[in-house]
Design a protein around this motif. Sequence first.
Motif, PDB file in Angstrom:
ATOM      1  N   SER A   1      -9.542 -32.173 -16.282  1.00  0.00           N
ATOM      2  CA  SER A   1      -9.317 -30.757 -16.581  1.00  0.00           C
ATOM      3  C   SER A   1     -10.525 -29.934 -16.150  1.00  0.00           C
ATOM      4  CB  SER A   1      -9.066 -30.562 -18.076  1.00  0.00           C
ATOM      5  OG  SER A   1      -7.912 -31.262 -18.494  1.00  0.00           O
ATOM      6  N   TRP A   2     -10.287 -28.665 -15.833  1.00  0.00           N
ATOM      7  CA  TRP A   2     -11.347 -27.753 -15.416  1.00  0.00           C
ATOM      8  C   TRP A   2     -11.695 -26.812 -16.560  1.00  0.00           C
ATOM      9  CZ3 TRP A   2      -9.588 -26.033  -9.816  1.00  0.00           C
ATOM     10  CH2 TRP A   2      -9.759 -27.132  -8.942  1.00  0.00           C
ATOM     11  N   TRP A   3     -13.005 -26.651 -16.807  1.00  0.00           N
ATOM     12  CA  TRP A   3     -13.501 -25.902 -17.962  1.00  0.00           C
ATOM     13  C   TRP A   3     -14.377 -24.749 -17.489  1.00  0.00           C
ATOM     14  CZ3 TRP A   3     -12.255 -27.877 -22.932  1.00  0.00           C
ATOM     15  CH2 TRP A   3     -11.660 -29.138 -22.926  1.00  0.00           C
TER      16      TRP A   3
ATOM     17  N   THR B   1      -9.899 -36.589 -18.137  1.00  0.00           N
ATOM     18  CA  THR B   1      -8.591 -35.994 -17.847  1.00  0.00           C
ATOM     19  C   THR B   1      -8.578 -35.191 -16.553  1.00  0.00           C
ATOM     20  OG1 THR B   1      -8.896 -33.844 -18.961  1.00  0.00           O
ATOM     21  CG2 THR B   1      -8.339 -35.743 -20.352  1.00  0.00           C
TER      22      THR B   1
ATOM     23  N   ALA C   1     -10.717 -24.817 -21.327  1.00  0.00           N
ATOM     24  CA  ALA C   1     -10.066 -25.523 -20.216  1.00  0.00           C
ATOM     25  C   ALA C   1      -9.018 -24.594 -19.621  1.00  0.00           C
ATOM     26  CB  ALA C   1      -9.425 -26.809 -20.713  1.00  0.00           C
TER      27      ALA C   1
ATOM     28  N   GLU D   1     -15.571 -30.081 -14.481  1.00  0.00           N
ATOM     29  CA  GLU D   1     -14.428 -30.992 -14.588  1.00  0.00           C
ATOM     30  C   GLU D   1     -14.816 -32.163 -15.480  1.00  0.00           C
ATOM     31  OE1 GLU D   1     -11.620 -32.519 -11.186  1.00  0.00           O
ATOM     32  OE2 GLU D   1     -13.285 -33.931 -11.391  1.00  0.00           O
TER      33      GLU D   1
ATOM     34  N   GLY E   1      -5.388 -28.150 -15.812  1.00  0.00           N
ATOM     35  CA  GLY E   1      -5.335 -29.571 -16.109  1.00  0.00           C
ATOM     36  C   GLY E   1      -4.665 -29.877 -17.434  1.00  0.00           C
ATOM     37  N   PRO E   2      -4.638 -31.136 -17.839  1.00  0.00           N
ATOM     38  CA  PRO E   2      -3.912 -31.557 -19.043  1.00  0.00           C
ATOM     39  C   PRO E   2      -4.390 -30.888 -20.327  1.00  0.00           C
ATOM     40  CG  PRO E   2      -4.511 -33.461 -17.698  1.00  0.00           C
ATOM     41  CD  PRO E   2      -5.207 -32.291 -17.097  1.00  0.00           C
ATOM     42  N   LEU E   3      -5.657 -30.481 -20.380  1.00  0.00           N
ATOM     43  CA  LEU E   3      -6.207 -29.923 -21.625  1.00  0.00           C
ATOM     44  C   LEU E   3      -6.265 -28.393 -21.605  1.00  0.00           C
ATOM     45  CD1 LEU E   3      -9.090 -32.473 -22.330  1.00  0.00           C
ATOM     46  CD2 LEU E   3      -6.724 -32.507 -23.115  1.00  0.00           C
ATOM     47  N   THR E   4      -5.524 -27.776 -20.703  1.00  0.00           N
ATOM     48  CA  THR E   4      -5.525 -26.310 -20.614  1.00  0.00           C
ATOM     49  C   THR E   4      -5.299 -25.681 -21.981  1.00  0.00           C
ATOM     50  OG1 THR E   4      -4.730 -26.332 -18.334  1.00  0.00           O
ATOM     51  CG2 THR E   4      -4.380 -24.305 -19.591  1.00  0.00           C
TER      52      THR E   4
END
Length: 395
Positions: free
Chosen positions: A200-202, A198, A209, A194, A212-215
């Motif tokens: 986001s999960w990577w 943001t 990603a 994470e 989250g926002p950066l998917t």
Amino acid sequence: MSRLSLFVSGIFFLIILEIAKVYFIMPMPGSQQANTIEAAFWIHQHVWFLRVAGWIIILLTAVPVLRRPQRPWHRWLSIALLVAYLVVGYLFNFRLLAEKMFYQPRHKQLTHLDKNKVPMDRLVMGIVRHDEARAYPVQFIGYHHQVRDTVGGEPVMITYCTVCRTGRAFSPLVGTHPDDFRLVGMDHFNAMFEDSRTGSWWQQATGKAIAGPLTGQSLTELPTQHMTLREWAALYPNTLVMQPDADFQESYDKMKPYETGKSKSDLTRRDSLSWHDKSWVVGITQNRASRAYDWNGLLRVRIVNDTVGQVPVVLTVGNDKASLFAWKRQLDDQVLTFLRLPDGSLKDTQTGSVWGKNGVCKDGPLMGRQLQPVQAYQEFWHSWKTFHPSTDQKL
């Protein structure tokens, strides 16, 4: 609904919430086979709101239930449920979370070979940036899951997932800014990080990603090599080598059997047969085409001349039966075919030139020419086929 029923419902709601928050992102029975990442991320985002809702129900009903129970056993049932919730809350927030099980180094030290304490037969992930070489033993990064460093003046994020046997290095830049990442759990048995800005999960295996926002965005992957420290040191005698952090020696000791495939855990063990989920393969992707090579077959033949995604490649294993080398076997318009010599160097059949393990021609008509390296990964078959579903198989 009676106050007791509301109280019990609130307790069960909180217990299920705490379990679900961890269940979907940790390797628990049935949790990693399904596509539950969206549900897991939604719970992660709203967990405090849901907790407060559950606590309100409990607070509104606890006093009457405990002070004036309709039956004596109601009080003891209520107390037992509260204790159960506290136990579950502790386990699933302080014991079973990934970040509470694996930590980054507290005392990171990298030394030159003359001061190195890591045995030379240990596997390492090697990286070169701007002519600076560094080696990270799998025994250490397999426990830590990630190590942050600066190589050649460039920030790098060295990652490893033991359940997938995937070693990857990334630039930790999210957009144009370096970010911090924490190990948050797993997706399809692969480590998941994470970012701090943001949330986001990577995915570790792909650098993408997935929530989250950066998917949909991806971290930039940096080239790495997989070999023993002895082979790496022969290629890069000025390398720096990561040393053990004394704070984690017990965890490192538990990792010793892993790299040779002798781990006893169902999650990290090796299946010695070919093309089983826990079998070892070598994966290569070129021009969006992926191919997996059976490790047993590769040890048998020692060298493979192949074409992946219309790119001619050569793949070979060192004499130590652990080190991996891969290059493009094309120079200008000429495609070369290689034979493996007893010392592990290569000889092309077109010109008779001899090539070193660094991909540089050291004797013959092509002396001084350099083969372009190809990124090759050794990992578990279940991992490669999960993240490269269109892969084909060889050997």
